[in-house]
Design a protein around this motif. Structure first.
Motif, PDB file in Angstrom:
ATOM      1  N   LEU A 143       0.454  -1.205   0.776  1.00 49.56           N
ATOM      2  CA  LEU A 143      -0.007   0.196   0.091  1.00 49.56           C
ATOM      3  C   LEU A 143       0.902   0.984   0.311  1.00 49.56           C
ATOM      4  CD1 LEU A 143      -3.040  -0.644   2.575  1.00 49.56           C
ATOM      5  CD2 LEU A 143      -3.091  -1.053   0.482  1.00 49.56           C
ATOM      6  N   ALA A 144       2.235   1.054   0.709  1.00 49.87           N
ATOM      7  CA  ALA A 144       2.627   2.190   0.337  1.00 49.87           C
ATOM      8  C   ALA A 144       4.211   1.964   1.239  1.00 49.87           C
ATOM      9  CB  ALA A 144       2.401   3.340   1.308  1.00 49.87           C
ATOM     10  N   PHE A 145       4.938   3.109   1.585  1.00 45.08           N
ATOM     11  CA  PHE A 145       6.180   2.490   1.589  1.00 45.08           C
ATOM     12  C   PHE A 145       6.966   3.226   1.639  1.00 45.08           C
ATOM     13  CE2 PHE A 145       7.637   3.646  -2.391  1.00 45.08           C
ATOM     14  CZ  PHE A 145       9.448   4.774  -1.656  1.00 45.08           C
ATOM     15  N   THR A 146       7.891   4.135   3.357  1.00 45.36           N
ATOM     16  CA  THR A 146       8.832   4.404   4.086  1.00 45.36           C
ATOM     17  C   THR A 146      10.088   4.556   3.344  1.00 45.36           C
ATOM     18  OG1 THR A 146       8.439   4.634   6.011  1.00 45.36           O
ATOM     19  CG2 THR A 146       7.242   6.002   4.644  1.00 45.36           C
ATOM     20  N   LEU A 147      11.456   5.298   3.137  1.00 44.63           N
ATOM     21  CA  LEU A 147      12.568   5.123   3.550  1.00 44.63           C
ATOM     22  C   LEU A 147      12.749   6.155   4.175  1.00 44.63           C
ATOM     23  CD1 LEU A 147      15.498   4.055   1.786  1.00 44.63           C
ATOM     24  CD2 LEU A 147      15.182   5.656   1.096  1.00 44.63           C
ATOM     25  N   THR A 148      14.238   5.549   5.030  1.00 41.14           N
ATOM     26  CA  THR A 148      15.357   6.076   6.459  1.00 41.14           C
ATOM     27  C   THR A 148      16.505   5.464   6.309  1.00 41.14           C
ATOM     28  OG1 THR A 148      14.710   4.177   8.243  1.00 41.14           O
ATOM     29  CG2 THR A 148      12.793   6.294   7.847  1.00 41.14           C
ATOM     30  N   GLY A 149      17.178   5.591   7.074  1.00 41.62           N
ATOM     31  CA  GLY A 149      18.222   5.865   7.435  1.00 41.62           C
ATOM     32  C   GLY A 149      18.297   4.231   8.073  1.00 41.62           C
ATOM     33  N   GLY A 150      19.802   3.723   8.523  1.00 41.92           N
ATOM     34  CA  GLY A 150      19.243   1.817   8.657  1.00 41.92           C
ATOM     35  C   GLY A 150      19.193   1.955   9.958  1.00 41.92           C
ATOM     36  N   ASN A 151      19.648   3.217  10.565  1.00 37.77           N
ATOM     37  CA  ASN A 151      19.538   3.228  12.430  1.00 37.77           C
ATOM     38  C   ASN A 151      18.536   4.163  13.177  1.00 37.77           C
ATOM     39  OD1 ASN A 151      19.975   6.040  11.511  1.00 37.77           O
ATOM     40  ND2 ASN A 151      21.511   6.596  12.970  1.00 37.77           N
ATOM     41  N   ARG A 152      17.732   3.946  11.807  1.00 38.55           N
ATOM     42  CA  ARG A 152      15.984   4.887  12.456  1.00 38.55           C
ATOM     43  C   ARG A 152      15.416   3.651  13.041  1.00 38.55           C
ATOM     44  NH1 ARG A 152      13.463   9.187  10.572  1.00 38.55           N
ATOM     45  NH2 ARG A 152      12.205   9.868  11.948  1.00 38.55           N
ATOM     46  N   ASN A 153      14.133   4.184  14.383  1.00 36.58           N
ATOM     47  CA  ASN A 153      13.339   2.667  15.085  1.00 36.58           C
ATOM     48  C   ASN A 153      12.208   2.851  14.378  1.00 36.58           C
ATOM     49  OD1 ASN A 153      12.088   1.122  16.656  1.00 36.58           O
ATOM     50  ND2 ASN A 153      13.369   2.269  18.232  1.00 36.58           N
ATOM     51  N   ASP A 154      12.139   1.254  14.045  1.00 36.70           N
ATOM     52  CA  ASP A 154      10.750   0.785  13.248  1.00 36.70           C
ATOM     53  C   ASP A 154       9.489   1.845  13.738  1.00 36.70           C
ATOM     54  OD1 ASP A 154      12.508  -0.746  11.688  1.00 36.70           O
ATOM     55  OD2 ASP A 154      11.416  -2.405  12.873  1.00 36.70           O
ATOM     56  N   VAL A 155       9.411   1.830  14.804  1.00 35.41           N
ATOM     57  CA  VAL A 155       8.553   2.437  15.307  1.00 35.41           C
ATOM     58  C   VAL A 155       7.668   4.015  14.886  1.00 35.41           C
ATOM     59  CG1 VAL A 155       9.259   3.198  17.563  1.00 35.41           C
ATOM     60  CG2 VAL A 155       7.090   2.418  17.608  1.00 35.41           C
ATOM     61  N   THR A 156       9.478   4.267  14.737  1.00 33.64           N
ATOM     62  CA  THR A 156       8.934   6.078  14.541  1.00 33.64           C
ATOM     63  C   THR A 156       7.614   6.187  12.853  1.00 33.64           C
ATOM     64  OG1 THR A 156      10.825   5.895  13.530  1.00 33.64           O
ATOM     65  CG2 THR A 156      10.861   6.619  15.177  1.00 33.64           C
ATOM     66  N   GLN A 157       8.087   5.056  12.592  1.00 33.26           N
ATOM     67  CA  GLN A 157       7.863   5.259  10.955  1.00 33.26           C
ATOM     68  C   GLN A 157       5.905   4.514  11.053  1.00 33.26           C
ATOM     69  OE1 GLN A 157       9.194   6.452   8.185  1.00 33.26           O
ATOM     70  NE2 GLN A 157      10.544   7.074  10.379  1.00 33.26           N
ATOM     71  N   LEU A 158       5.753   4.235  12.034  1.00 33.02           N
ATOM     72  CA  LEU A 158       4.551   3.731  11.942  1.00 33.02           C
ATOM     73  C   LEU A 158       3.544   4.443  11.832  1.00 33.02           C
ATOM     74  CD1 LEU A 158       2.480   0.792  12.789  1.00 33.02           C
ATOM     75  CD2 LEU A 158       2.331   1.877  15.286  1.00 33.02           C
ATOM     76  N   VAL A 159       3.206   5.121  12.339  1.00 34.99           N
ATOM     77  CA  VAL A 159       2.359   6.400  12.081  1.00 34.99           C
ATOM     78  C   VAL A 159       2.204   7.345  10.587  1.00 34.99           C
ATOM     79  CG1 VAL A 159       1.715   9.564  11.993  1.00 34.99           C
ATOM     80  CG2 VAL A 159       1.582   7.750  13.935  1.00 34.99           C
ATOM     81  N   PRO A 160       3.201   7.621   9.901  1.00 33.60           N
ATOM     82  CA  PRO A 160       4.188   8.308   8.865  1.00 33.60           C
ATOM     83  C   PRO A 160       3.698   6.839   7.697  1.00 33.60           C
ATOM     84  CG  PRO A 160       5.941   8.616  10.032  1.00 33.60           C
ATOM     85  CD  PRO A 160       4.956   7.480  11.211  1.00 33.60           C
ATOM     86  N   LEU A 161       3.600   5.882   7.865  1.00 34.98           N
ATOM     87  CA  LEU A 161       3.683   4.436   6.765  1.00 34.98           C
ATOM     88  C   LEU A 161       2.017   4.340   6.612  1.00 34.98           C
ATOM     89  CD1 LEU A 161       5.650   1.576   7.725  1.00 34.98           C
ATOM     90  CD2 LEU A 161       5.204   2.777   5.828  1.00 34.98           C
ATOM     91  N   LEU A 162       0.969   4.934   7.906  1.00 35.14           N
ATOM     92  CA  LEU A 162      -0.519   5.069   7.690  1.00 35.14           C
ATOM     93  C   LEU A 162      -1.103   6.359   6.897  1.00 35.14           C
ATOM     94  CD1 LEU A 162      -1.098   2.925  10.929  1.00 35.14           C
ATOM     95  CD2 LEU A 162      -1.883   2.275   8.630  1.00 35.14           C
ATOM     96  N   GLU A 163      -0.106   7.395   7.241  1.00 33.74           N
ATOM     97  CA  GLU A 163      -0.494   8.778   6.739  1.00 33.74           C
ATOM     98  C   GLU A 163       0.126   8.455   4.841  1.00 33.74           C
ATOM     99  OE1 GLU A 163       1.663  11.181   9.030  1.00 33.74           O
ATOM    100  OE2 GLU A 163      -0.538  11.552  10.340  1.00 33.74           O
ATOM    101  N   ALA A 164       0.818   7.767   4.949  1.00 32.11           N
ATOM    102  CA  ALA A 164       0.775   7.843   3.351  1.00 32.11           C
ATOM    103  C   ALA A 164       0.612   7.147   2.386  1.00 32.11           C
ATOM    104  CB  ALA A 164       2.612   6.536   3.293  1.00 32.11           C
ATOM    105  N   ILE A 165      -0.423   6.042   2.980  1.00 26.64           N
ATOM    106  CA  ILE A 165      -1.195   5.150   1.785  1.00 26.64           C
ATOM    107  C   ILE A 165      -2.259   5.940   1.107  1.00 26.64           C
ATOM    108  CG2 ILE A 165      -3.221   3.420   2.388  1.00 26.64           C
ATOM    109  CD1 ILE A 165      -2.668   2.431   5.246  1.00 26.64           C
ATOM    110  N   PRO A 166      -2.532   6.076  -0.365  1.00 20.52           N
ATOM    111  CA  PRO A 166      -3.186   7.152  -0.988  1.00 20.52           C
ATOM    112  C   PRO A 166      -5.106   6.692  -0.640  1.00 20.52           C
ATOM    113  CG  PRO A 166      -1.662   5.107  -2.267  1.00 20.52           C
ATOM    114  CD  PRO A 166      -1.578   4.920  -0.253  1.00 20.52           C
TER     115      PRO A 166
END
Length: 268
Positions: A143-166
């Motif tokens: 449905l969507a993806f985000t791209l971050t640095g390899g040291n980024r915690n997974d949980v920080t992308q939980l909301v951005p992933l939901l918001e990235a769904i078109p």
């Protein structure tokens, strides 16, 4: 047909999304290479992982630099994101998308040349890396993806992933954008983010740290792991070779779109 060759059916979907170019009548310069041929050159690089400068000229796809420039041009024009959205609409129209739940996960890739959205990876002895964060529907459709640095915690992308769904159309009524439930492993266990997810109207179902394995979530979460494996079956996505973030994002969008296209092909 080779996997990087563009079928008539796929070209009929992509061609209307490409920006139109009018050749100058005065000083027209060299004739612009056919878009379909260049697209096949881009897909050849995506599937094989070959360096741009090694793209075989005898294939007729143009030079690697021509394909690279066209990829960047179409990324800037939003072609790849729009393609993904069009295919999601078609999947929903075919009653294939399942928004009853969504599943999130991430995967680390090396970033040998560095660049934006890279960082020292805790799983690769501090070498530069990036993370592909992915959210799928209940059946494993990206449905969507985000791209971050390899040291980024997974949980920080939980909301951005939901918001990235078109907004996904394909049926009468309002477009669908939010799943009913989002599933995640222990890496997403944080009460603050549970509250943020609930504020979006989504119910979080996330494994707790310290609890025994066998919670049953694995029976539903495997679809996102399968989708990541499919994404990384494109060799250009197994290692991040691009310094420019937009080029790597373009390849990620194309990969998600091709997975959707294959799912549509299985319905025909």
């Amino acid at each position: 047909m080779k996997p990087w060759e563009v079928s008539d059916e796929l070209w009929a979907v992509i061609e209307p999304l490409l920006p139109k170019h009018q050749r100058r009548t005065r000083y027209p310069g060299r004739k612009r290479l056919d878009d379909r041929q260049v697209l096949q050159g881009i897909l050849f690089v995506l599937h094989t992982g070959i360096a741009w400068e090694h793209l075989p000229q005898e294939l007729g796809y143009g030079s690697g630099m021509t394909c690279w420039r066209r990829l960047a041009e179409w990324q800037k024009a939003g072609v790849w994101q729009r393609l993904h959205e069009v295919l999601l609409d078609r999947l929903r129209a075919a009653d294939t998308l399942d928004f009853s739940r969504a599943v999130v996960d991430s995967s680390h890739v090396r970033a040998l040349k560095g660049g934006p959205q890279t960082g020292p990876s805790p799983v690769d002895r501090g070498r530069p890396g990036s993370k592909h964060h992915l959210i799928t529907d209940a059946t494993g459709i990206p449905l969507a993806f985000t791209l971050t640095g390899g040291n980024r915690n997974d949980v920080t992308q939980l909301v951005p992933l939901l918001e990235a769904i078109p907004p996904v159309r394909g049926k009468r009524g309002r477009p669908r954008r939010r799943p009913d439930v989002v599933l995640g492993d222990r890496g997403y266990d944080h009460d603050k983010y549970r509250r943020l997810v609930r504020a979006l109207g989504v119910r979080p179902q996330i494994a707790r740290r310290g609890t025994e394995h066998g919670s049953g979530l694995g029976k539903q979460r495997w679809v996102v792991e399968q989708a990541i494996a499919l994404l990384h079956s494109f060799r250009r996505l197994r290692i991040r070779w691009e310094v420019r973030e937009d080029i790597h994002r373009a390849f990620l969008s194309i990969g998600c779109a091709l997975i959707c296209w294959r799912r549509l092909g299985s319905l025909r």
